[in-house]
Design a protein around this motif. Structure first.
Motif, PDB file in Angstrom:
ATOM      1  N   GLY A  42     -27.549  30.924 -45.237  1.00  0.00           N
ATOM      2  CA  GLY A  42     -27.174  30.026 -45.933  1.00  0.00           C
ATOM      3  C   GLY A  42     -27.941  28.476 -45.517  1.00  0.00           C
ATOM      4  N   LYS A  43     -28.307  28.610 -44.164  1.00  0.00           N
ATOM      5  CA  LYS A  43     -28.605  27.375 -43.708  1.00  0.00           C
ATOM      6  C   LYS A  43     -30.065  27.385 -42.903  1.00  0.00           C
ATOM      7  CE  LYS A  43     -24.263  26.053 -42.206  1.00  0.00           C
ATOM      8  NZ  LYS A  43     -23.296  25.545 -40.952  1.00  0.00           N
ATOM      9  N   GLU A  44     -30.648  26.209 -42.637  1.00  0.00           N
ATOM     10  CA  GLU A  44     -32.025  26.160 -42.099  1.00  0.00           C
ATOM     11  C   GLU A  44     -31.970  26.780 -40.713  1.00  0.00           C
ATOM     12  OE1 GLU A  44     -33.623  22.683 -45.032  1.00  0.00           O
ATOM     13  OE2 GLU A  44     -33.590  22.171 -42.796  1.00  0.00           O
ATOM     14  N   ARG A  45     -33.128  26.900 -40.247  1.00  0.00           N
ATOM     15  CA  ARG A  45     -33.260  27.287 -39.000  1.00  0.00           C
ATOM     16  C   ARG A  45     -33.303  25.949 -37.968  1.00  0.00           C
ATOM     17  NH1 ARG A  45     -38.411  30.835 -38.261  1.00  0.00           N
ATOM     18  NH2 ARG A  45     -39.397  28.965 -38.786  1.00  0.00           N
ATOM     19  N   ASP A  46     -32.558  25.966 -36.891  1.00  0.00           N
ATOM     20  CA  ASP A  46     -32.196  24.829 -36.081  1.00  0.00           C
ATOM     21  C   ASP A  46     -33.038  25.309 -34.726  1.00  0.00           C
ATOM     22  OD1 ASP A  46     -29.243  24.041 -37.536  1.00  0.00           O
ATOM     23  OD2 ASP A  46     -31.079  23.391 -37.897  1.00  0.00           O
ATOM     24  N   PHE A  47     -33.515  24.209 -34.083  1.00  0.00           N
ATOM     25  CA  PHE A  47     -33.702  24.164 -32.670  1.00  0.00           C
ATOM     26  C   PHE A  47     -32.628  24.322 -31.951  1.00  0.00           C
ATOM     27  CE2 PHE A  47     -36.324  23.362 -28.877  1.00  0.00           C
ATOM     28  CZ  PHE A  47     -35.504  22.499 -28.258  1.00  0.00           C
ATOM     29  N   VAL A  48     -32.625  25.210 -30.660  1.00  0.00           N
ATOM     30  CA  VAL A  48     -31.596  25.375 -29.790  1.00  0.00           C
ATOM     31  C   VAL A  48     -31.908  24.549 -28.681  1.00  0.00           C
ATOM     32  CG1 VAL A  48     -30.062  26.790 -28.690  1.00  0.00           C
ATOM     33  CG2 VAL A  48     -30.594  27.245 -31.107  1.00  0.00           C
ATOM     34  N   ALA A  49     -33.047  25.214 -27.838  1.00  0.00           N
ATOM     35  CA  ALA A  49     -33.826  24.892 -26.660  1.00  0.00           C
ATOM     36  C   ALA A  49     -35.002  25.258 -26.425  1.00  0.00           C
ATOM     37  CB  ALA A  49     -32.802  25.563 -25.552  1.00  0.00           C
ATOM     38  N   ALA A  50     -35.778  24.857 -25.433  1.00  0.00           N
ATOM     39  CA  ALA A  50     -37.012  25.033 -25.055  1.00  0.00           C
ATOM     40  C   ALA A  50     -37.252  24.818 -23.653  1.00  0.00           C
ATOM     41  CB  ALA A  50     -37.962  24.144 -25.791  1.00  0.00           C
ATOM     42  N   ILE A  51     -38.329  25.479 -23.388  1.00  0.00           N
ATOM     43  CA  ILE A  51     -38.438  25.292 -21.697  1.00  0.00           C
ATOM     44  C   ILE A  51     -40.089  25.457 -21.603  1.00  0.00           C
ATOM     45  CG2 ILE A  51     -38.437  28.126 -21.450  1.00  0.00           C
ATOM     46  CD1 ILE A  51     -37.285  27.418 -18.409  1.00  0.00           C
ATOM     47  N   SER A  52     -40.735  24.606 -20.487  1.00  0.00           N
ATOM     48  CA  SER A  52     -41.968  24.630 -20.548  1.00  0.00           C
ATOM     49  C   SER A  52     -42.606  25.659 -19.581  1.00  0.00           C
ATOM     50  CB  SER A  52     -42.192  23.197 -19.447  1.00  0.00           C
ATOM     51  OG  SER A  52     -41.804  23.646 -18.179  1.00  0.00           O
ATOM     52  N   PRO A  53     -44.039  25.964 -19.501  1.00  0.00           N
ATOM     53  CA  PRO A  53     -44.450  27.140 -18.957  1.00  0.00           C
ATOM     54  C   PRO A  53     -44.093  27.262 -17.422  1.00  0.00           C
ATOM     55  CG  PRO A  53     -46.002  25.936 -20.322  1.00  0.00           C
ATOM     56  CD  PRO A  53     -44.909  25.198 -20.379  1.00  0.00           C
ATOM     57  N   GLY A  55     -41.338  26.051 -16.423  1.00  0.00           N
ATOM     58  CA  GLY A  55     -39.911  26.289 -16.139  1.00  0.00           C
ATOM     59  C   GLY A  55     -39.196  24.986 -15.629  1.00  0.00           C
ATOM     60  N   GLU A  56     -40.284  24.058 -15.135  1.00  0.00           N
ATOM     61  CA  GLU A  56     -39.509  22.612 -14.718  1.00  0.00           C
ATOM     62  C   GLU A  56     -38.863  21.736 -15.882  1.00  0.00           C
ATOM     63  OE1 GLU A  56     -42.319  22.558 -10.873  1.00  0.00           O
ATOM     64  OE2 GLU A  56     -42.306  21.012 -12.265  1.00  0.00           O
ATOM     65  N   GLY A  57     -39.368  22.016 -17.111  1.00  0.00           N
ATOM     66  CA  GLY A  57     -38.916  20.997 -18.264  1.00  0.00           C
ATOM     67  C   GLY A  57     -38.220  21.829 -19.236  1.00  0.00           C
ATOM     68  N   THR A  58     -36.992  21.267 -19.624  1.00  0.00           N
ATOM     69  CA  THR A  58     -36.445  21.921 -20.508  1.00  0.00           C
ATOM     70  C   THR A  58     -35.680  20.850 -21.537  1.00  0.00           C
ATOM     71  OG1 THR A  58     -34.233  21.649 -19.350  1.00  0.00           O
ATOM     72  CG2 THR A  58     -35.348  23.657 -19.062  1.00  0.00           C
ATOM     73  N   ASP A  59     -35.192  21.320 -22.751  1.00  0.00           N
ATOM     74  CA  ASP A  59     -34.846  20.608 -23.804  1.00  0.00           C
ATOM     75  C   ASP A  59     -33.844  21.148 -24.542  1.00  0.00           C
ATOM     76  OD1 ASP A  59     -36.205  18.992 -26.778  1.00  0.00           O
ATOM     77  OD2 ASP A  59     -34.707  18.183 -25.426  1.00  0.00           O
ATOM     78  N   TYR A  60     -32.707  20.354 -24.934  1.00  0.00           N
ATOM     79  CA  TYR A  60     -31.583  21.114 -25.742  1.00  0.00           C
ATOM     80  C   TYR A  60     -31.240  20.337 -26.964  1.00  0.00           C
ATOM     81  CZ  TYR A  60     -30.923  23.576 -21.358  1.00  0.00           C
ATOM     82  OH  TYR A  60     -31.121  24.340 -20.412  1.00  0.00           O
ATOM     83  N   SER A  61     -30.513  20.950 -27.908  1.00  0.00           N
ATOM     84  CA  SER A  61     -30.179  20.312 -28.953  1.00  0.00           C
ATOM     85  C   SER A  61     -28.806  19.800 -28.607  1.00  0.00           C
ATOM     86  CB  SER A  61     -29.806  21.228 -30.195  1.00  0.00           C
ATOM     87  OG  SER A  61     -28.924  22.264 -30.014  1.00  0.00           O
ATOM     88  N   ASP A  62     -28.312  18.423 -29.220  1.00  0.00           N
ATOM     89  CA  ASP A  62     -27.100  18.166 -28.788  1.00  0.00           C
ATOM     90  C   ASP A  62     -25.893  18.900 -28.892  1.00  0.00           C
ATOM     91  OD1 ASP A  62     -27.787  14.790 -30.110  1.00  0.00           O
ATOM     92  OD2 ASP A  62     -28.135  15.726 -28.240  1.00  0.00           O
ATOM     93  N   SER A  63     -26.014  19.998 -29.963  1.00  0.00           N
ATOM     94  CA  SER A  63     -24.949  20.827 -30.194  1.00  0.00           C
ATOM     95  C   SER A  63     -24.522  22.083 -29.149  1.00  0.00           C
ATOM     96  CB  SER A  63     -25.236  21.483 -31.461  1.00  0.00           C
ATOM     97  OG  SER A  63     -26.262  22.313 -31.340  1.00  0.00           O
ATOM     98  N   GLY A  66     -24.955  21.280 -22.297  1.00  0.00           N
ATOM     99  CA  GLY A  66     -23.788  21.327 -21.522  1.00  0.00           C
ATOM    100  C   GLY A  66     -23.186  22.727 -21.754  1.00  0.00           C
ATOM    101  N   ARG A  67     -23.328  23.348 -22.556  1.00  0.00           N
ATOM    102  CA  ARG A  67     -22.877  24.705 -22.772  1.00  0.00           C
ATOM    103  C   ARG A  67     -23.972  26.073 -22.623  1.00  0.00           C
ATOM    104  NH1 ARG A  67     -20.862  26.567 -27.472  1.00  0.00           N
ATOM    105  NH2 ARG A  67     -22.350  25.084 -28.867  1.00  0.00           N
ATOM    106  N   PHE A  68     -25.104  25.798 -23.075  1.00  0.00           N
ATOM    107  CA  PHE A  68     -26.303  26.728 -23.090  1.00  0.00           C
ATOM    108  C   PHE A  68     -27.299  26.444 -21.801  1.00  0.00           C
ATOM    109  CE2 PHE A  68     -26.051  28.052 -27.691  1.00  0.00           C
ATOM    110  CZ  PHE A  68     -24.994  28.553 -27.493  1.00  0.00           C
ATOM    111  N   THR A  69     -27.722  27.177 -21.207  1.00  0.00           N
ATOM    112  CA  THR A  69     -29.016  26.918 -20.178  1.00  0.00           C
ATOM    113  C   THR A  69     -29.858  27.903 -20.431  1.00  0.00           C
ATOM    114  OG1 THR A  69     -27.366  26.359 -18.596  1.00  0.00           O
ATOM    115  CG2 THR A  69     -29.655  26.980 -17.753  1.00  0.00           C
ATOM    116  N   ILE A  70     -31.201  27.219 -20.636  1.00  0.00           N
ATOM    117  CA  ILE A  70     -32.478  28.019 -20.630  1.00  0.00           C
ATOM    118  C   ILE A  70     -33.043  28.251 -19.401  1.00  0.00           C
ATOM    119  CG2 ILE A  70     -34.001  25.978 -21.501  1.00  0.00           C
ATOM    120  CD1 ILE A  70     -35.357  27.693 -23.469  1.00  0.00           C
ATOM    121  N   SER A  71     -33.842  29.207 -19.108  1.00  0.00           N
ATOM    122  CA  SER A  71     -34.402  29.436 -17.760  1.00  0.00           C
ATOM    123  C   SER A  71     -35.671  30.505 -17.993  1.00  0.00           C
ATOM    124  CB  SER A  71     -33.565  30.020 -16.715  1.00  0.00           C
ATOM    125  OG  SER A  71     -32.896  31.107 -17.100  1.00  0.00           O
ATOM    126  N   ARG A  72     -36.554  30.652 -17.286  1.00  0.00           N
ATOM    127  CA  ARG A  72     -37.608  31.625 -17.350  1.00  0.00           C
ATOM    128  C   ARG A  72     -38.004  32.183 -15.933  1.00  0.00           C
ATOM    129  NH1 ARG A  72     -42.203  28.892 -20.506  1.00  0.00           N
ATOM    130  NH2 ARG A  72     -43.398  30.994 -20.365  1.00  0.00           N
TER     131      ARG A  72
END
Length: 119
Positions: A42-53, A55-63, A66-72
């Motif tokens: 019932g909700k829209e799709r939300d961004f969670v995290a992203a990582i650059s090709p 792996g040096e650049g990452t981005d996270y949603s505020d929600s 500090g709890r989730f970590t993206i890696s590749r």
């Protein structure tokens, strides 16, 4: 073309952890930005995290910051989403997606994996 396959979802208690994996295949799979998104019923799709090709650049949603970590691991063509301190509100279908590094549009999507956090 990039093909994406997610895995690692499941049922976990609040406060627990899960690690999602996204395996990418295709000629350009190592040169794309990979993002994780989620969609609750019932909700829209939300961004969670992203990582650059690289792996040096990452981005996270505020929600999830500090709890989730993206890696590749480009040798394995795999992007991971380590999710700690899970909350009931993290319950959703999680999707990984890919876009070119100069693009703002995620073009390729996986089929999703369900994460359910019991309170």
């Amino acid at each position: 073309q990039v093909q994406l396959v997610e895995s690692g979802g499941g049922l976990v208690q609040a406060g627990g952890s899960l690690r999602l994996s996204c395996v990418a295949s295709g000629r350009t799979s190592g040169r794309v930005v990979i993002g994780w998104f989620r969609q609750a019923p019932g909700k829209e799709r939300d961004f969670v995290a992203a990582i650059s090709p690289s792996g040096e650049g990452t981005d996270y949603s505020d929600s999830v910051k500090g709890r989730f970590t993206i890696s590749r691991d480009n040798a394995k063509n795999t992007v991971y989403l380590q999710m700690n301190s899970l909350k009931h509100e993290d319950t959703a279908a999680y999707y990984c997606a890919a876009r070119g590094s100069l693009s703002t549009q995620y073009t390729f999507w996986g089929q999703g994996t369900q994460v359910t956090v019991s309170s």
